[in-house]
Write an enzyme that holds these catalytic residues in place. Structure first.
Site, mmCIF file in Angstrom:
data_model
loop_
_atom_site.group_PDB
_atom_site.id
_atom_site.type_symbol
_atom_site.label_atom_id
_atom_site.label_comp_id
_atom_site.label_asym_id
_atom_site.label_seq_id
_atom_site.Cartn_x
_atom_site.Cartn_y
_atom_site.Cartn_z
ATOM 1 N N SER A 186 0.802 -1.339 -0.037
ATOM 2 C CA SER A 186 0.385 0.143 0.323
ATOM 3 C C SER A 186 1.366 1.316 0.361
ATOM 4 O O SER A 186 0.274 2.609 0.187
ATOM 5 C CB SER A 186 -1.015 0.156 1.032
ATOM 6 O OG SER A 186 -0.361 0.678 2.330
ATOM 7 N N LYS A 229 -6.124 4.162 8.965
ATOM 8 C CA LYS A 229 -4.900 5.268 7.936
ATOM 9 C C LYS A 229 -5.778 6.807 7.901
ATOM 10 O O LYS A 229 -4.966 7.732 8.467
ATOM 11 C CB LYS A 229 -4.905 4.970 6.706
ATOM 12 C CG LYS A 229 -3.889 3.112 6.725
ATOM 13 C CD LYS A 229 -3.665 2.758 4.900
ATOM 14 C CE LYS A 229 -3.219 1.205 5.190
ATOM 15 N NZ LYS A 229 -3.027 0.791 3.683
#
Length: 304
Positions: A186, A229
């Site tokens: 990611s 996140k």
């Protein structure tokens, strides 16, 4: 006249010359003649040295021409050796950390896996080298970033045309604590941005972060843990988080509990919401969707 008369005249002439010129003048003339002979010898030595130097230069010229022909035959003649790129860039990346918790209930022990956000400091440094892509993690993390790093460097080279064969590209991933597991791929989009920033010496906006995978065409792919996140990004002072277009639809689960015979049964209800609207309202950080590298580059640099 007799011989005695001739000898007498020569003696008188010599005495007269000595009288007119003096002994010192004659001595000086003799010294000048000696100096002239010495200068002629020195000039002759210099001439020989000059000839030797010319011969050496000619030999060097022939060798240079030989090596130039060798380069031409090898197919690289006329091309300049690529210079080493030097530079560095740093950006904070939101990541998901998985933690395993052991829960004891009477004689039974079960595991509960939880996910939470963590911020990683990711930096890249380009130094003179041999085109190697190196990755170090501090402390040691339970995921390999090497494939992601290689993809980021390859994509950045293709986009800029930079020849990094004379540079070593060193990625450093640093966390405040030992992390047992991190979603390494990611960070692919962010690591590509770091290499581009380092090549072009373009400063990055410290208030912006990005999450998303990257492929060979520069497309940004979906990742997990968008909410976590976004939360850690907001908590560490970021004002904008870039998330993949593929993560536009966000599944939100709300849990309710009901008691049956003294036993609490948890039930969950899910709904699909727009990620941008939900995160901006509930977490308080601005969100932009990105689908490829060009979309990201609109937001990450200071002057844009």
């Amino acid at each position: 006249m007799g011989n005695r008369g001739i000898v007498f005249l020569l003696i008188v002439s010599l005495a007269f010359n000595i009288y007119l010129l003096g002994p010192e003048t004659i001595s000086e003339r003799l010294e000048m003649q000696g100096d002239q002979v010495s200068l002629q010898e020195t000039n002759e030595d210099l001439r020989r040295q000059l000839e030797e130097c010319n011969q050496s230069l000619e030999a060097c010229s022939l060798q240079l021409e030989f090596y130039r022909e060798q380069l031409l035959e090898s197919g690289i003649g006329g091309e300049e050796c690529p210079l080493a790129f030097l530079g560095n860039a740093t950006m904070q990346a939101p990541a998901i950390v998985q933690r395993v918790e052991l829960i004891e209930r009477g004689p039974f022990i079960r595991q509960r896996v939880t996910e939470e956000g963590a911020m990683l400091d990711i930096s890249v440094e380009m130094v003179p080298g041999r085109g190697r892509v190196l990755v170090q993690t501090v402390p040691l993390m339970g995921v390999i970033f090497q494939d992601t790093a290689n993809m980021a460097v390859s994509l950045a080279q293709e986009r800029t045309g930079a020849d990094l064969s004379q540079s070593d590209i060193i990625f450093s991933i640093t966390a405040n604590e030992e992390i047992p597991g991190v979603d390494g791929p990611s960070a692919g989009a962010l690591m590509t941005v770091l290499v581009l920033s380092s090549i072009n010496s373009t400063p990055l906006n410290p208030l912006v972060t990005v999450t998303g995978t990257i492929d060979e065409q520069g497309n940004v792919g979906a990742v997990g843990g968008i909410l976590e996140k976004a939360e850690i990004s907001e908590q560490t002072g970021k004002e904008l988080i870039l998330i993949p277009e593929e993560n536009r639809q966000l599944e939100i689960t709300s849990e309710t509990g009901r008691s049956v015979g003294g036993i609490v049964i948890s039930e969950g209800e899910s709904e699909i919401v727009d990620a941008e609207s939900y995160i901006e309202e509930e977490i308080g950080i601005e969100v932009e969707y990105v689908s490829d590298l060009d979309d990201i580059l609109q937001y990450v640099f200071v002057d844009q």
